[in-house]
Design a protein around this motif. Structure first.
Motif, PDB file in Angstrom:
ATOM      1  N   LEU A  12      57.558  56.519  38.212  1.00  0.00           N
ATOM      2  CA  LEU A  12      58.468  55.986  37.424  1.00  0.00           C
ATOM      3  C   LEU A  12      59.002  56.625  36.492  1.00  0.00           C
ATOM      4  CD1 LEU A  12      57.952  51.880  38.074  1.00  0.00           C
ATOM      5  CD2 LEU A  12      59.383  53.238  39.253  1.00  0.00           C
ATOM      6  N   THR A  29      62.638  57.691  35.037  1.00  0.00           N
ATOM      7  CA  THR A  29      63.022  57.733  33.806  1.00  0.00           C
ATOM      8  C   THR A  29      63.721  58.844  33.433  1.00  0.00           C
ATOM      9  OG1 THR A  29      62.247  55.661  34.088  1.00  0.00           O
ATOM     10  CG2 THR A  29      63.221  56.149  32.375  1.00  0.00           C
ATOM     11  N   ASP A  85      67.266  51.035  36.580  1.00  0.00           N
ATOM     12  CA  ASP A  85      66.299  49.844  36.332  1.00  0.00           C
ATOM     13  C   ASP A  85      65.601  49.215  37.829  1.00  0.00           C
ATOM     14  OD1 ASP A  85      65.880  47.017  35.066  1.00  0.00           O
ATOM     15  OD2 ASP A  85      67.946  46.299  36.385  1.00  0.00           O
ATOM     16  N   THR A  86      64.687  48.690  37.273  1.00  0.00           N
ATOM     17  CA  THR A  86      63.671  48.210  38.929  1.00  0.00           C
ATOM     18  C   THR A  86      63.213  47.239  37.877  1.00  0.00           C
ATOM     19  OG1 THR A  86      61.444  48.989  40.031  1.00  0.00           O
ATOM     20  CG2 THR A  86      61.748  49.677  38.358  1.00  0.00           C
ATOM     21  N   GLY A  87      62.458  46.675  39.466  1.00  0.00           N
ATOM     22  CA  GLY A  87      61.876  45.609  39.293  1.00  0.00           C
ATOM     23  C   GLY A  87      61.074  44.921  40.994  1.00  0.00           C
ATOM     24  N   GLY A  88      60.551  43.790  40.161  1.00  0.00           N
ATOM     25  CA  GLY A  88      59.831  43.414  41.350  1.00  0.00           C
ATOM     26  C   GLY A  88      60.408  41.846  41.470  1.00  0.00           C
ATOM     27  N   LEU A  89      60.304  41.355  42.705  1.00  0.00           N
ATOM     28  CA  LEU A  89      60.831  39.512  43.055  1.00  0.00           C
ATOM     29  C   LEU A  89      59.405  38.660  43.625  1.00  0.00           C
ATOM     30  CD1 LEU A  89      63.868  40.295  44.357  1.00  0.00           C
ATOM     31  CD2 LEU A  89      63.504  40.042  42.368  1.00  0.00           C
ATOM     32  N   GLY A  99      61.776  44.166  45.832  1.00  0.00           N
ATOM     33  CA  GLY A  99      61.828  44.862  44.572  1.00  0.00           C
ATOM     34  C   GLY A  99      62.684  45.292  44.726  1.00  0.00           C
ATOM     35  N   TYR A 100      63.759  46.504  43.698  1.00  0.00           N
ATOM     36  CA  TYR A 100      64.855  46.724  43.548  1.00  0.00           C
ATOM     37  C   TYR A 100      64.597  47.647  42.909  1.00  0.00           C
ATOM     38  CZ  TYR A 100      65.390  44.749  39.409  1.00  0.00           C
ATOM     39  OH  TYR A 100      65.525  44.647  38.225  1.00  0.00           O
ATOM     40  N   ALA A 101      64.879  48.699  42.777  1.00  0.00           N
ATOM     41  CA  ALA A 101      65.464  49.864  42.104  1.00  0.00           C
ATOM     42  C   ALA A 101      66.927  50.224  41.954  1.00  0.00           C
ATOM     43  CB  ALA A 101      64.615  50.730  42.773  1.00  0.00           C
TER      44      ALA A 101
END
Length: 118
Positions: free
Chosen positions: A32, A36, A43-47, A79-81
Motif C-alpha cells: 500500500l 501510494t 483511498d482504501t479501507g476494510g469493512l 474492503g475496497y480500494a
C-alpha cells in the motif's frame, strides 16, 4: 487518468480465525505504501462483518431495511480500494500484486471496475 474501484470480496464463513496474520498485514502495508508513492492508491479501507451491516432496499415502490448478518450471502465485500491507473492493464497488475500478498489459505476475489468519468 482513469480511476478504478476495486471491490475486495471474501467468504466470511471461511475467513481465517482471527483475521489477517501479522505477516500479511506487514506485506500489505509495504504494498500500500508503494502504491501510494506511485500515485495509484487514492483511498482504501476494510469493512466490518455483515453482522454489523444494514441493507436498505427499494422494490415495488417500498423501502425495506434489514440488519445483518445476511446468511444467504456467501461472498461479501470485505474492503475496497480506489485506484488511479494509466489503463486497465495497470489496474489488473496492481490488483494481482495485492492478491499475491495473501497466504494460500485465503480465498479472495477482486472485482475491478472503471469509474465513469464525469
Amino acid at each position: 487518468m482513469p480511476r478504478y474501484m476495486s471491490l475486495i470480496r471474501v467468504d466470511e464463513n471461511n475467513a481465517p480465525e482471527g483475521g489477517p496474520s501479522p505477516e500479511l498485514m506487514q506485506r500489505m502495508g509495504v504494498l500500500l505504501e508503494e502504491m501510494t508513492k506511485a500515485g495509484v492508491m487514492l483511498d482504501t479501507g476494510g469493512l466490518l462483518p455483515t453482522a454489523e451491516g444494514t441493507r436498505v432496499r427499494w422494490e415495488g415502490g417500498k423501502i425495506s431495511v434489514t440488519d445483518g448478518p445476511f446468511t444467504e450471502t456467501k461472498e461479501v465485500i470485505g474492503g475496497y480500494a480506489l485506484l488511479q491507473c494509466k489503463d486497465r492493464a495497470e489496474a489488473v497488475e496492481w490488483t494481482t500484486r495485492f492478491l499475491k500478498v495473501h497466504e494460500d489459505h485465503w480465498t479472495v476475489t477482486v472485482e475491478l471496475r472503471e469509474i465513469v468519468a464525469g
